[in-house]
Design an enzyme around this catalytic site. Structure first.
Site, PDB file in Angstrom:
ATOM      1  N   LYS A   8      -0.394  -6.603  16.358  1.00 23.59           N
ATOM      2  CA  LYS A   8       0.615  -6.979  17.365  1.00 23.59           C
ATOM      3  C   LYS A   8       0.040  -6.813  18.775  1.00 23.59           C
ATOM      4  O   LYS A   8       0.345  -7.599  19.680  1.00 23.59           O
ATOM      5  CB  LYS A   8       1.867  -6.126  17.198  1.00 23.59           C
ATOM      6  N   THR A  35       7.887  -2.540  17.720  1.00 17.17           N
ATOM      7  CA  THR A  35       6.559  -2.614  18.338  1.00 17.17           C
ATOM      8  C   THR A  35       6.284  -1.242  18.936  1.00 17.17           C
ATOM      9  O   THR A  35       6.882  -0.860  19.941  1.00 17.17           O
ATOM     10  CB  THR A  35       6.498  -3.704  19.419  1.00 17.17           C
ATOM     11  N   LYS A  61       6.159  -2.408  28.274  1.00 18.23           N
ATOM     12  CA  LYS A  61       6.024  -1.365  27.254  1.00 18.23           C
ATOM     13  C   LYS A  61       4.887  -1.705  26.296  1.00 18.23           C
ATOM     14  O   LYS A  61       4.021  -0.870  26.005  1.00 18.23           O
ATOM     15  CB  LYS A  61       7.332  -1.217  26.470  1.00 18.23           C
TER      16      LYS A  61
END
Length: 288
Positions: free
Chosen positions: A172, A97, A240
Site C-alpha cells: 500500500k 492503512t 497520514k
C-alpha cells in the site's frame, strides 16, 4: 457463507460490511459511535455489538477498517478488544492503512493466542468500496489468506497475498508513493495548460488516450479544472499515509524525494483549510 464481524463503519467500512451482508454472510458490526452501528443494522440486517470483543465472539473472520495504528490497537487488544473474544483458529483481517510495524506486532500477538492475522489495506477509495471493486493487498500466512480470500471477494475485484506479515502494508505504501507523484504531475499539467490558454477539456481528451493517461487523469482531471474538491480521499488521510511511508523509507533506506516534497505541498493545502478536500486539491496551491 461465513459468520463474520466488522469493526469500523466509516466511509470505507460501512459499504464493505454491506457487501458482506448482501452476499449472505452473517455480519455483526461494531463502531465506536454506536448510532452508526444501529443505522447499519437497520439498513443491512445482522447485529451490532457494544464492544469489539462481543462482535468477534464466535466469528470465523473478524474484519477491521479504522483510522490508524493506535485505533487498530484499540479494537484488537485489551479486555474489550477483538482478540479477547476470538476463538482459536479464527482470522483477523485488517483493512486499515497502517504501518508495517503494527501489522507485525499484532500478527505476533495473534499467533500467541492461536489466531491468524492478515494485514490487508485497500485501494480504490470510497467509490471502490461502495461499488465493491476494491484492490486488496495482503500480508500473512498463506493458509489463513486462502480462507479469507473468497469472503473478501464480496467487495474486491483484485486480492493478492504479497508475502509475510507487513507485506500488505508495504505494498500500500508503494501505491501511495505512485499516486502522490501522479497527482502532482497532473496538477502541474492542468495548471500549465490554463496559463498557456489551452482548453483543459480538450487537452485531457487527447492526452488521456496516450502515454500520459491514468486513473487520476480520467477521474480527477475535470474536477481539478473546475476546482471541485469536496469529495474523495481527504488530504488529511493522504498525509497520514505519506507519513507512514516516509517513516518506513527512513528505516529501510529508500530514497523518496518526490514523496517528501508532495507531503510538504499537502501540508500547504492543509494550511489553506483544505484538510478534508480531495487529494486532487494539490492544484489549488498552484492557483492561489
Amino acid at each position: 457463507m461465513a459468520k463474520v464481524a466488522f469493526l469500523g463503519l466509516g466511509v470505507m467500512g460501512a459499504p464493505m460490511a454491506g457487501h458482506l451482508a448482501a452476499k449472505g454472510h452473517a455480519v455483526t458490526v461494531y463502531n465506536r459511535t454506536g448510532a452508526k452501528a444501529e443505522a447499519w443494522v437497520k439498513a443491512h440486517g445482522g447485529a451490532h455489538a457494544a464492544t469489539p470483543r462481543e462482535a468477534a465472539r464466535e466469528a470465523e473472520i473478524v474484519f477491521a477498517c479504522v483510522g490508524n495504528d493506535d485505533d487498530l490497537r484499540g479494537v484488537t487488544l485489551g479486555e474489550d478488544g477483538a482478540f479477547a473474544g476470538m476463538d482459536r483458529g479464527s482470522v483477523f483481517v485488517d483493512h486499515t492503512t497502517a504501518s508495517a510495524e503494527v501489522a507485525r506486532e499484532l500478527a505476533a500477538e495473534a499467533g500467541g493466542r492461536g489466531l491468524a492475522f492478515i494485514d490487508a489495506p485497500v485501494s480504490g477509495g470510497q467509490a471502490g468500496a461502495e461499488n465493491g471493486v476494491l484492490t486488496v493487498m495482503c500480508g500473512g500466512d498463506a493458509d489463513a489468506y486462502a480462507r479469507v480470500e473468497p469472503v473478501v471477494a464480496a467487495y474486491a475485484r483484485a486480492c493478492r497475498l504479497m508475502g509475510p506479515s507487513g507485506s500488505g502494508q508495504l505494498t500500500k505504501m508503494v501505491n501511495q508513493i505512485c499516486i502522490a507523484g501522479l497527482v502532482q504531475g497532473l496538477a502541474e499539467g492542468i495548471h500549465f495548460a490554463k496559463r498557456a490558454g489551452l482548453s483543459v477539456e480538450d487537452v485531457l481528451a487527447v492526452i488521456s488516450k496516450g502515454a500520459a493517461g491514468s486513473w487520476q487523469m480520467e477521474n480527477r482531471g475535470k474536477s481539478m479544472d473546475t476546482g471541485s474538491f469536496d469529495f474523495g480521499f481527504a488530504v488529511d488521510w493522504m498525509r497520514k499515509d505519506l507519513g507512514i511511508l516516509l517513516d518506513e523509507g527512513r528505516r529501510n533506506g529508500a530514497s523518496l524525494p518526490v514523496s517528501a516534497l508532495v507531503d510538504q505541498f499537502y501540508a500547504e493545502v492543509q494550511r489553506m483549510g483544505g484538510g478534508r478536500w480531495d487529494t486532487s486539491s494539490l492544484i489549488a496551491r498552484l492557483e492561489r
